[in-house]
Enzyme design. Structure first.
Site, short mmCIF file in Angstrom:
data_model
loop_
_atom_site.label_atom_id
_atom_site.label_comp_id
_atom_site.label_asym_id
_atom_site.label_seq_id
_atom_site.Cartn_x
_atom_site.Cartn_y
_atom_site.Cartn_z
N GLY A 157 39.53 62.89 17.82
CA GLY A 157 40.43 61.49 17.69
C GLY A 157 41.69 61.59 17.66
N HIS A 158 42.13 62.44 18.57
CA HIS A 158 43.66 62.81 18.93
C HIS A 158 43.79 63.37 20.27
CE1 HIS A 158 41.81 66.64 17.41
NE2 HIS A 158 42.57 67.04 18.19
N SER A 159 44.98 63.64 20.59
CA SER A 159 45.32 63.91 21.75
C SER A 159 46.59 65.23 21.21
CB SER A 159 46.10 63.25 22.84
OG SER A 159 46.62 63.74 23.66
N ARG A 211 40.50 63.21 23.01
CA ARG A 211 39.24 63.74 22.86
C ARG A 211 38.65 63.31 21.38
NH1 ARG A 211 41.93 68.71 22.19
NH2 ARG A 211 43.11 67.61 23.96
#
Length: 131
Positions: A48-50, A95
């Site tokens: 839940g991040h980039s 992702r």
């Protein structure tokens, strides 16, 4: 989606069991951090991040899980389930990991050490960064 790529990890087969090795020639960056996810409860999601700079290489050492990637334009779901195949995710790609099977283990090899400033944890902020 040119910022993600499957990479085959060499597999040495033997009647005593298989062996796979991840060396400098396999991962296209200097390895600065290695961690793994395990005992993920049913229905839980990870990621839940980039990353602004960090590149990562993910491998399903055991079991399987889905990796949902988004480059700001396209979303793609990739299932990892083979310990001799990894997914390279370049920086600038959102992702999410979910659908972990019982007993799954996700190995993550990263190009950078942990720096909170490298993370974009809000999807709308991520989309703004892609414009």
């Amino acid at each position: 989606m040119n910022k993600i790529k499957f990479i085959e990890i060499p597999k040495i087969e033997d009647k005593r069991g298989n062996l796979s090795v991840i060396e400098k020639e396999i991962v296209p960056f200097d390895i600065k951090r290695v961690y793994y996810l395990y005992d993920v409860p049913a229905g839980a999601e990870r990621g839940g991040h980039s990353h602004k700079e960090t590149k990562e290489f993910l491998v399903a050492l055991s079991g399987s899980f889905d990796v949902i990637v988004n480059d700001g334009k396209t979303t793609k779901c990739i299932t990892l389930s083979k310990p001799y195949e990894g997914l390279l995710i370049e920086n600038g790609v959102w992702r999410e990991l979910n659908n972990f099977s019982s007993g799954s283990v996700c190995l993550v090899i990263a190009s950078e050490v942990f720096e909170e400033e490298d993370y974009i944890r809000d999807f709308n902020e991520f989309l703004k960064s892609k414009k």
